[in-house]
Design a protein around this motif. Structure first.
Motif, mmCIF file in Angstrom:
data_model
loop_
_atom_site.group_PDB
_atom_site.id
_atom_site.type_symbol
_atom_site.label_atom_id
_atom_site.label_comp_id
_atom_site.label_asym_id
_atom_site.label_seq_id
_atom_site.Cartn_x
_atom_site.Cartn_y
_atom_site.Cartn_z
ATOM 1 N N CYS A 129 0.909 -0.935 -0.069
ATOM 2 C CA CYS A 129 0.005 -0.029 -0.135
ATOM 3 C C CYS A 129 0.954 1.260 -0.084
ATOM 4 O O CYS A 129 1.695 1.227 0.774
ATOM 5 C CB CYS A 129 -0.851 0.086 1.372
ATOM 6 S SG CYS A 129 -1.827 1.602 1.331
ATOM 7 N N CYS A 132 0.222 3.365 3.461
ATOM 8 C CA CYS A 132 0.586 3.088 4.979
ATOM 9 C C CYS A 132 1.714 2.061 4.896
ATOM 10 O O CYS A 132 2.505 1.653 5.950
ATOM 11 C CB CYS A 132 -0.482 2.225 5.672
ATOM 12 S SG CYS A 132 -0.986 0.597 4.688
ATOM 13 N N CYS A 164 -4.464 -0.062 0.252
ATOM 14 C CA CYS A 164 -5.363 -0.953 0.859
ATOM 15 C C CYS A 164 -6.578 -0.586 1.041
ATOM 16 O O CYS A 164 -6.849 0.870 0.768
ATOM 17 C CB CYS A 164 -4.514 -1.499 2.222
ATOM 18 S SG CYS A 164 -4.529 -0.148 3.447
ATOM 19 N N CYS A 167 -6.898 2.576 3.652
ATOM 20 C CA CYS A 167 -6.247 3.778 3.226
ATOM 21 C C CYS A 167 -7.281 4.418 2.107
ATOM 22 O O CYS A 167 -7.592 5.680 2.078
ATOM 23 C CB CYS A 167 -4.864 3.869 2.898
ATOM 24 S SG CYS A 167 -3.647 3.462 4.179
HETATM 25 ZN ZN LIG Z 1 -2.827 1.436 3.411
#
Ligand SMILES: [Zn+2]
Length: 215
Positions: A129, A132, A164, A167
């Motif tokens: 991701c 993050c 992800c 997020c």
């Molecule tokens: Zn993420």
């Protein structure tokens, strides 16, 4: 077919299991689809091990799976340059498993041949991701438009990143700055350079790849 090997799949009138977990549906050569045996059944993952593919000029161009590599060898399209220590057996022969193969005819690789696809974006971002920094299974990732489409953001290599769901939800219809998120790195097109980096990453697991990748 192979009365000597009553344990084989074929003698029971069943198809050999496809090592990649997908039905091959007779699309491959008979020799390729016959590559099976007890080793493979004990270690089905062996057929999915990565194999480095070199152009005729020894330039690394791709990474494929053992199964596909062995089909290329059996078809006479490529030759093995480095071998694994393992073997698989067809009805009549034992085949050593390749680790590095080389195409016998030179293949022209266009600079930017990679299609813009979900699969290639995830590959470029290494299933990480980009907000993050956590690594996820492909099924747990979505593609995020860095500049939202509603704000004129395009579907391009430079504006799509692996993200992800968490997020993606918290970002919503905002830019990263507005959402207080920071991109791990600037998204770029998938170039041969990116491919090389990926090959090196995978190659760290296999000593036999080194001399072709680290020069
Ligand atoms: Zn993420």
């Amino acid at each position: 077919m192979s009365a000597r090997r009553p344990e084989s799949w074929e003698s029971r009138g069943r198809r050999a299991p496809d090592a990649l977990g997908t039905a091959s549906a007779g699309s491959e050569s008979p020799a390729g689809s016959r590559v099976h045996n007890s080793i493979m059944m004990r270690r089905p993952s062996l057929m999915q091990e990565p194999v480095l593919v070199l152009n005729a000029t020894y330039e690394p161009i791709n990474v494929t799976a053992v199964r596909r590599a062995m089909v290329l060898l059996l078809k006479g399209v490529a030759q093995a340059e480095e071998m694994h220590n393992s073997e698989v057996h067809s009805a009549a022969h034992a085949h050593r498993v390749p680790s590095v193969i080389r195409l016998l005819a030179y293949r022209h690789i266009p600079q930017q041949s990679r299609a813009l696809s979900r699969k290639n974006i995830l590959l470029r971002d290494r299933n990480t991701c980009q907000f993050c920094g956590a690594v996820f299974a492909s099924s747990e990732l979505t593609l995020d438009h860095v500049v939202p489409r509603s704000r004129g953001g395009r579907s391009s290599w430079e504006n799509l990143v692996a993200c992800c769901y968490r997020c993606n939800n918290s970002k919503g219809d905002r830019t990263p700055e507005e959402a207080g998120l920071k991109l791990a790195r600037r998204p770029r097109p998938f170039t041969l350079h990116t491919s090389r980096q990926l090959m090196r990453l995978i190659g760290h697991r296999d000593e036999r790849w080194r001399k072709y990748l680290f020069y």
